[in-house]
Design a protein around this motif. Structure first.
Motif, short mmCIF file in Angstrom:
data_model
loop_
_atom_site.label_atom_id
_atom_site.label_comp_id
_atom_site.label_asym_id
_atom_site.label_seq_id
_atom_site.Cartn_x
_atom_site.Cartn_y
_atom_site.Cartn_z
N TYR A 27 0.84 -1.20 0.00
CA TYR A 27 0.00 0.00 0.00
C TYR A 27 0.87 1.25 0.00
O TYR A 27 0.63 2.21 -0.75
CB TYR A 27 -0.90 -0.05 1.23
CG TYR A 27 -2.08 0.88 1.22
CD1 TYR A 27 -3.34 0.44 0.81
CD2 TYR A 27 -1.96 2.20 1.64
CE1 TYR A 27 -4.43 1.29 0.82
CE2 TYR A 27 -3.04 3.05 1.64
CZ TYR A 27 -4.28 2.59 1.24
OH TYR A 27 -5.36 3.44 1.25
N LEU A 28 1.92 1.24 0.84
CA LEU A 28 2.81 2.40 0.94
C LEU A 28 3.59 2.61 -0.36
O LEU A 28 3.78 3.76 -0.80
CB LEU A 28 3.78 2.20 2.11
CG LEU A 28 4.80 3.32 2.36
CD1 LEU A 28 4.11 4.64 2.64
CD2 LEU A 28 5.71 2.94 3.53
N ASN A 29 4.04 1.53 -0.99
CA ASN A 29 4.76 1.66 -2.25
C ASN A 29 3.88 2.28 -3.34
O ASN A 29 4.34 3.12 -4.12
CB ASN A 29 5.27 0.29 -2.70
CG ASN A 29 6.38 -0.24 -1.81
OD1 ASN A 29 7.06 0.53 -1.13
ND2 ASN A 29 6.55 -1.55 -1.78
N ILE A 30 2.63 1.85 -3.39
CA ILE A 30 1.71 2.42 -4.38
C ILE A 30 1.52 3.91 -4.14
O ILE A 30 1.59 4.73 -5.07
CB ILE A 30 0.35 1.69 -4.33
CG1 ILE A 30 0.52 0.23 -4.76
CG2 ILE A 30 -0.66 2.38 -5.23
CD1 ILE A 30 -0.74 -0.60 -4.60
N VAL A 31 1.30 4.28 -2.89
CA VAL A 31 1.07 5.69 -2.57
C VAL A 31 2.30 6.53 -2.93
O VAL A 31 2.18 7.61 -3.54
CB VAL A 31 0.73 5.85 -1.07
CG1 VAL A 31 0.68 7.33 -0.69
CG2 VAL A 31 -0.61 5.19 -0.76
N SER A 101 4.52 7.03 6.25
CA SER A 101 3.57 6.02 6.72
C SER A 101 2.21 6.31 6.11
O SER A 101 1.93 7.43 5.68
CB SER A 101 3.48 6.02 8.25
OG SER A 101 3.04 7.27 8.72
N VAL A 102 1.37 5.30 6.11
CA VAL A 102 0.03 5.44 5.54
C VAL A 102 -0.97 4.76 6.47
O VAL A 102 -0.62 3.92 7.30
CB VAL A 102 -0.06 4.80 4.14
CG1 VAL A 102 0.71 5.61 3.13
CG2 VAL A 102 0.40 3.36 4.16
N SER A 103 -2.21 5.14 6.30
CA SER A 103 -3.32 4.48 6.97
C SER A 103 -4.11 3.71 5.92
O SER A 103 -4.53 4.29 4.91
CB SER A 103 -4.22 5.51 7.66
OG SER A 103 -3.49 6.25 8.61
N ILE A 165 -7.27 1.29 9.12
CA ILE A 165 -6.36 0.44 9.89
C ILE A 165 -5.00 1.12 9.90
O ILE A 165 -4.45 1.45 8.85
CB ILE A 165 -6.25 -0.97 9.28
CG1 ILE A 165 -7.62 -1.64 9.25
CG2 ILE A 165 -5.27 -1.81 10.08
CD1 ILE A 165 -8.23 -1.90 10.61
N LYS A 166 -4.45 1.32 11.09
CA LYS A 166 -3.21 2.07 11.23
C LYS A 166 -2.28 1.36 12.21
O LYS A 166 -2.74 0.80 13.21
CB LYS A 166 -3.50 3.49 11.72
CG LYS A 166 -2.29 4.41 11.72
CD LYS A 166 -2.69 5.81 12.10
CE LYS A 166 -1.49 6.76 12.08
NZ LYS A 166 -0.94 6.92 10.73
N ARG A 167 -0.99 1.39 11.89
CA ARG A 167 0.02 0.79 12.77
C ARG A 167 0.78 1.89 13.49
O ARG A 167 1.22 2.86 12.88
CB ARG A 167 1.00 -0.06 11.97
CG ARG A 167 2.11 -0.70 12.82
CD ARG A 167 2.92 -1.67 11.99
NE ARG A 167 3.56 -1.00 10.86
CZ ARG A 167 4.76 -0.42 10.92
NH1 ARG A 167 5.44 -0.42 12.05
NH2 ARG A 167 5.28 0.16 9.85
N LYS A 168 0.92 1.74 14.80
CA LYS A 168 1.67 2.69 15.60
C LYS A 168 2.37 1.94 16.72
O LYS A 168 1.74 1.20 17.47
CB LYS A 168 0.73 3.76 16.19
CG LYS A 168 1.48 4.88 16.89
CD LYS A 168 0.53 5.99 17.32
CE LYS A 168 1.30 7.13 17.96
NZ LYS A 168 0.41 8.23 18.40
N ALA A 169 3.69 2.13 16.79
CA ALA A 169 4.52 1.46 17.81
C ALA A 169 4.32 -0.05 17.75
O ALA A 169 4.17 -0.71 18.79
CB ALA A 169 4.20 2.00 19.20
N ASN A 170 4.31 -0.58 16.51
CA ASN A 170 4.18 -2.02 16.28
C ASN A 170 2.87 -2.59 16.82
O ASN A 170 2.79 -3.79 17.13
CB ASN A 170 5.37 -2.78 16.88
CG ASN A 170 6.65 -2.51 16.11
OD1 ASN A 170 6.62 -2.31 14.89
ND2 ASN A 170 7.77 -2.47 16.82
N ARG A 171 1.87 -1.77 16.94
CA ARG A 171 0.54 -2.22 17.32
C ARG A 171 -0.44 -1.75 16.25
O ARG A 171 -0.29 -0.66 15.70
CB ARG A 171 0.13 -1.68 18.69
CG ARG A 171 0.95 -2.25 19.84
CD ARG A 171 0.40 -1.79 21.18
NE ARG A 171 1.14 -2.36 22.29
CZ ARG A 171 0.84 -2.16 23.57
NH1 ARG A 171 -0.19 -1.39 23.89
NH2 ARG A 171 1.57 -2.71 24.52
#
Length: 323
Positions: A27-31, A101-103, A165-171
């Protein structure tokens, strides 16, 4: 309509954690790639970018669900538009935006929340991450989430169709957006206010709320309630101005020119890194919300003045003219 975003932690297994990481990477690569192309070629329309890149990334990531490719392209379009606008205003110095980073966004057809009504606690989500497959994940709901979900059940709010859906601090967190319906009540007072440097003057006139008051109308109901709310915005601004000046003086030796002049320190990365830790904006917003909460405790008709787009400058000009 007011909106509130509530983040709820996900209980992910090791396998699902790896899958989410791989989906996030794609997803991040596409963005990133779409943003770079959009800014370089000045193609900011989401529909045009979709026509240019959709089939390319469907072939490059065949296992990735279709809606994720679409959402990544749309998110890239939004980032590119925001960057171009900031660059036009002189707020962006880099040639391209740096997307760190992306959501991950899920449309209404790509996730399920029907379990919310059936379950008491905990609740479970169903996400479409790969083509033809859905993955279930448990939530760790908290008190704030349940308070807003109760509003959904009672009809006071509505759950938005998009899930983040978002990742923050490996959560991993699921971000739910609640659209709160405004309450319609009969006004009980009329409020006008005047904003000063360190105070807000409030003038409140209570309206008759019963038939007895209307029948026994007299002057006592027209006596306004006049009081002030201390904000200290002026003192707060001067305090942070002194702090910023101290930071500038400390950084000046690092940006000295051979001509004994200095580079504009406020445009440097080091200055921005230090200033971003100041809580000036947070404190100002907090005080504004306190005042708004005080004025809207009871339903009222609020009379405001036309301040224009930049009221600070007009107030300063007025003060200079009077002095």
């Amino acid at each position: 309509m007011l909106r509130r975003s509530i983040a709820v932690e996900l209980e992910v297994t090791k396998e699902l954690n790896k899958l989410l990481h791989s989906v996030e990477t794609a997803y991040l690569n596409i963005v990133r790639e779409v943003v770079e192309y959009a800014v370089k070629n000045n193609v900011l329309n989401a529909t045009q970018l979709h026509k240019l890149f959709y089939h390319k990334y469907r072939d490059e990531y065949p296992g990735l669900h279709t809606h994720l490719v679409v959402q990544a392209i749309r998110q890239a379009s939004e980032i590119a538009k925001s960057f171009v606008e900031r660059r036009r205003k002189g707020l962006a110095q880099k040639p391209y935006p740096e997307v760190r980073s992306v959501s991950i966004r899920f449309v209404v057809t790509a996730w399920s929340y029907e379990e919310f009504v059936k379950s008491i606690a905990p609740v479970r989500l169903s996400l479409s991450l790969l083509v033809g497959r859905r993955f279930e994940v448990w939530l760790r709901p908290h008190k704030r989430f349940w308070r807003y979900w109760w509003r959904v059940l009672t009809g006071e709010a509505r759950l938005a169709s998009t899930l983040i859906i978002k990742r923050k601090a490996n959560r991993w967190y699921a971000v739910f957006v609640f659209e709160i319906k405004p309450r319609e009540e009969e006004p009980k007072s009329i409020i006008s206010y005047d904003i000063n440097e360190n105070t807000v003057t409030v003038n409140r006139i209570d309206l008759p709320s019963t038939v007895d008051k209307v029948a026994d109308w007299n002057r006592q109901y027209m006596v306004p309630e006049l009081y002030t709310i201390k904000t200290d915005f002026g003192r707060l601004a001067r305090r942070y101005e002194r702090i910023r000046n101290v930071i500038i003086e400390k950084l000046k030796p690092e940006f000295a020119l051979p001509s004994s002049n200095y580079v504009n320190v406020t445009n440097t990365r080091e200055f921005r890194k230090r200033v971003k830790h100041l809580r000036e904006r947070v404190r100002k917003v907090g005080r504004v919300r306190q005042i708004a909460n005080e004025l809207t405790k009871a339903p009222a008709i609020i009379i405001t003045e036309e301040l224009g787009d930049n009221p600070q400058e007009s107030m300063i000009e007025g003060a200079v003219k009077t002095s």
